[in-house]
Design an enzyme around this catalytic site. Structure first.
Site, PDB file in Angstrom:
ATOM      1  N   GLY A 214       0.789  -1.235   0.000  1.00 43.86           N
ATOM      2  CA  GLY A 214       0.000   0.000   0.000  1.00 43.86           C
ATOM      3  C   GLY A 214       0.819   1.282   0.000  1.00 43.86           C
ATOM      4  O   GLY A 214       0.339   2.318   0.456  1.00 43.86           O
ATOM      5  N   SER A 215       2.043   1.235  -0.544  1.00 42.36           N
ATOM      6  CA  SER A 215       2.804   2.492  -0.571  1.00 42.36           C
ATOM      7  C   SER A 215       2.165   3.502  -1.519  1.00 42.36           C
ATOM      8  O   SER A 215       2.228   4.713  -1.278  1.00 42.36           O
ATOM      9  CB  SER A 215       4.277   2.250  -0.927  1.00 42.36           C
ATOM     10  OG  SER A 215       4.419   1.844  -2.258  1.00 42.36           O
TER      11      SER A 215
ATOM     12  N   LEU B  73     -10.807  -7.571 -11.934  1.00 42.82           N
ATOM     13  CA  LEU B  73     -12.201  -7.167 -11.721  1.00 42.82           C
ATOM     14  C   LEU B  73     -13.080  -7.748 -12.825  1.00 42.82           C
ATOM     15  O   LEU B  73     -12.702  -7.760 -13.996  1.00 42.82           O
ATOM     16  CB  LEU B  73     -12.323  -5.643 -11.726  1.00 42.82           C
ATOM     17  CG  LEU B  73     -11.638  -4.904 -10.581  1.00 42.82           C
ATOM     18  CD1 LEU B  73     -11.898  -3.410 -10.703  1.00 42.82           C
ATOM     19  CD2 LEU B  73     -12.114  -5.413  -9.229  1.00 42.82           C
TER      20      LEU B  73
ATOM     21  N   ASN C 138      -5.872   2.115 -12.810  1.00 46.28           N
ATOM     22  CA  ASN C 138      -4.890   1.169 -12.271  1.00 46.28           C
ATOM     23  C   ASN C 138      -3.486   1.732 -12.487  1.00 46.28           C
ATOM     24  O   ASN C 138      -3.248   2.443 -13.461  1.00 46.28           O
ATOM     25  CB  ASN C 138      -5.021  -0.165 -13.019  1.00 46.28           C
ATOM     26  CG  ASN C 138      -4.010  -1.205 -12.554  1.00 46.28           C
ATOM     27  OD1 ASN C 138      -3.838  -1.434 -11.355  1.00 46.28           O
ATOM     28  ND2 ASN C 138      -3.314  -1.832 -13.494  1.00 46.28           N
TER      29      ASN C 138
ATOM     30  N   HIS D 289       0.423   0.528 -13.150  1.00 49.10           N
ATOM     31  CA  HIS D 289       1.199  -0.645 -13.558  1.00 49.10           C
ATOM     32  C   HIS D 289       2.666  -0.235 -13.717  1.00 49.10           C
ATOM     33  O   HIS D 289       2.955   0.788 -14.349  1.00 49.10           O
ATOM     34  CB  HIS D 289       0.643  -1.190 -14.884  1.00 49.10           C
ATOM     35  CG  HIS D 289       1.321  -2.449 -15.309  1.00 49.10           C
ATOM     36  ND1 HIS D 289       0.988  -3.686 -14.782  1.00 49.10           N
ATOM     37  CD2 HIS D 289       2.332  -2.666 -16.178  1.00 49.10           C
ATOM     38  CE1 HIS D 289       1.768  -4.602 -15.332  1.00 49.10           C
ATOM     39  NE2 HIS D 289       2.589  -4.026 -16.174  1.00 49.10           N
TER      40      HIS D 289
ATOM     41  N   GLY E 107      -9.898  -6.100 -20.746  1.00 51.49           N
ATOM     42  CA  GLY E 107      -8.569  -6.675 -21.002  1.00 51.49           C
ATOM     43  C   GLY E 107      -7.616  -6.306 -19.878  1.00 51.49           C
ATOM     44  O   GLY E 107      -7.806  -5.291 -19.211  1.00 51.49           O
TER      45      GLY E 107
ATOM     46  N   ASP F 165      -4.532  -4.677 -18.334  1.00 51.68           N
ATOM     47  CA  ASP F 165      -3.552  -3.616 -18.628  1.00 51.68           C
ATOM     48  C   ASP F 165      -3.712  -2.995 -20.017  1.00 51.68           C
ATOM     49  O   ASP F 165      -2.735  -2.520 -20.607  1.00 51.68           O
ATOM     50  CB  ASP F 165      -2.100  -4.137 -18.478  1.00 51.68           C
ATOM     51  CG  ASP F 165      -1.817  -4.641 -17.080  1.00 51.68           C
ATOM     52  OD1 ASP F 165      -2.382  -4.087 -16.118  1.00 51.68           O
ATOM     53  OD2 ASP F 165      -1.025  -5.597 -16.954  1.00 51.68           O
TER      54      ASP F 165
HETATM   55  C1  GRF Z   1       3.159  -1.307  -7.566  1.00 52.73           C
HETATM   56  O1  GRF Z   1       4.361  -1.562  -8.206  1.00 52.73           O
HETATM   57  C2  GRF Z   1       2.049  -1.173  -8.583  1.00 52.73           C
HETATM   58  O2  GRF Z   1       2.454  -0.618  -9.792  1.00 52.73           O
HETATM   59  C3  GRF Z   1       1.665  -2.600  -8.812  1.00 52.73           C
HETATM   60  O3  GRF Z   1       1.766  -3.199  -7.541  1.00 52.73           O
HETATM   61  C4  GRF Z   1       2.707  -2.485  -6.727  1.00 52.73           C
HETATM   62  C5  GRF Z   1       2.002  -2.085  -5.482  1.00 52.73           C
HETATM   63  O4  GRF Z   1       2.837  -1.473  -4.545  1.00 52.73           O
HETATM   64  N1  GRF Z   1       0.385  -2.694  -9.468  1.00 52.73           N
HETATM   65  P1  GRF Z   1       2.228  -0.856  -3.216  1.00 52.73           P
HETATM   66  O5  GRF Z   1       1.362  -1.935  -2.573  1.00 52.73           O
HETATM   67  O6  GRF Z   1       1.416   0.349  -3.576  1.00 52.73           O
HETATM   68  O7  GRF Z   1       3.395  -0.516  -2.356  1.00 52.73           O
END
Ligand code: GRF
Length: 186
Positions: A11-12, A82, A96, A98, A137, A139
């Site tokens: 959750g950073s 989802l 999202n 990525h 789809g 991403d």
């Molecule tokens: C991140 O690299 C994000 O791009 C990916 O999962 C990771 C999640 O990191 N989808 P965090 O849990 O927010 O620290």
């Protein structure tokens, strides 16, 4: 804009949104031990675990989103696909993040450290992160913002992952939400 964050892990990215004082009204995880839930608790944000599979799980999430009048759903490290029920209900309102320069290094199985392993294996000179709308789809939805950095010769998958997370993802996600906020208010 009233935001819900869905997260499965540390959750950073959620923390970056909280720190930016954006309006996070609820946090939902599919993992009971996700540190994202602790972060939500620390900031007094209502949080929920929804681990039911299929439509029942989707309906439970939708009910929470409605309870908080959520306008934007942010997937931040949410490791569950989802389904149609929620995608239809919140069409154009789910984004999202990525950790690659989509459309490269996205799709099924290309998540987390696997993304960076492939980037290093292919000796890419650049990598980065992308925030995009979520559609059926994996991403593939319309890109909102994307930012890149140089892959250095001595990067490993894990150093690259950390670099992208800290130098790009957190600010990119916050900037993307602010951009959408300003567009919706036009
Ligand atoms: C991140 O690299 C994000 O791009 C990916 O999962 C990771 C999640 O990191 N989808 P965090 O849990 O927010 O620290």
């Amino acid at each position: 804009m009233r935001i819900a964050v869905l997260a499965s892990g540390s959750g950073s990215n959620l923390q970056a949104i909280i720190d930016a004082k954006l309006d996070v009204c609820a946090v939902i995880s599919n993992k009971v031990n996700a540190y994202a839930l602790t972060r939500a608790n620390n900031s007094n944000i209502p949080n929920y675990v929804v681990d039911k599979k299929g439509v029942a799980g989707e309906v439970e999430i939708i009910n929470i989103l409605k309870q908080y009048d959520i306008e934007l759903v942010v997937l931040a490290g949410y490791l569950k696909i989802l389904g149609e029920t929620i995608l239809t209900e919140y069409k154009g309102r789910i984004i999202n993040i990525h950790p690659s320069l989509l459309p490269k290094y996205g799709g099924k199985g290309c998540y987390g450290i696997h993304v960076h392993e492939q980037v290093i294996a292919n000796k890419e000179a650049k990598s980065g992160a992308t925030v995009h709308f979520v559609e059926a789809g994996i991403d593939t939805g319309k890109i909102i913002l994307q930012r890149m950095l140089d892959v250095s010769i001595d990067d490993t998958p894990s150093t690259l992952q950390q670099k992208i997370l800290n130098q790009i993802e957190h600010s990119l996600l916050v900037d993307s939400i602010k951009l959408l906020e300003s567009e919706y208010r036009l």
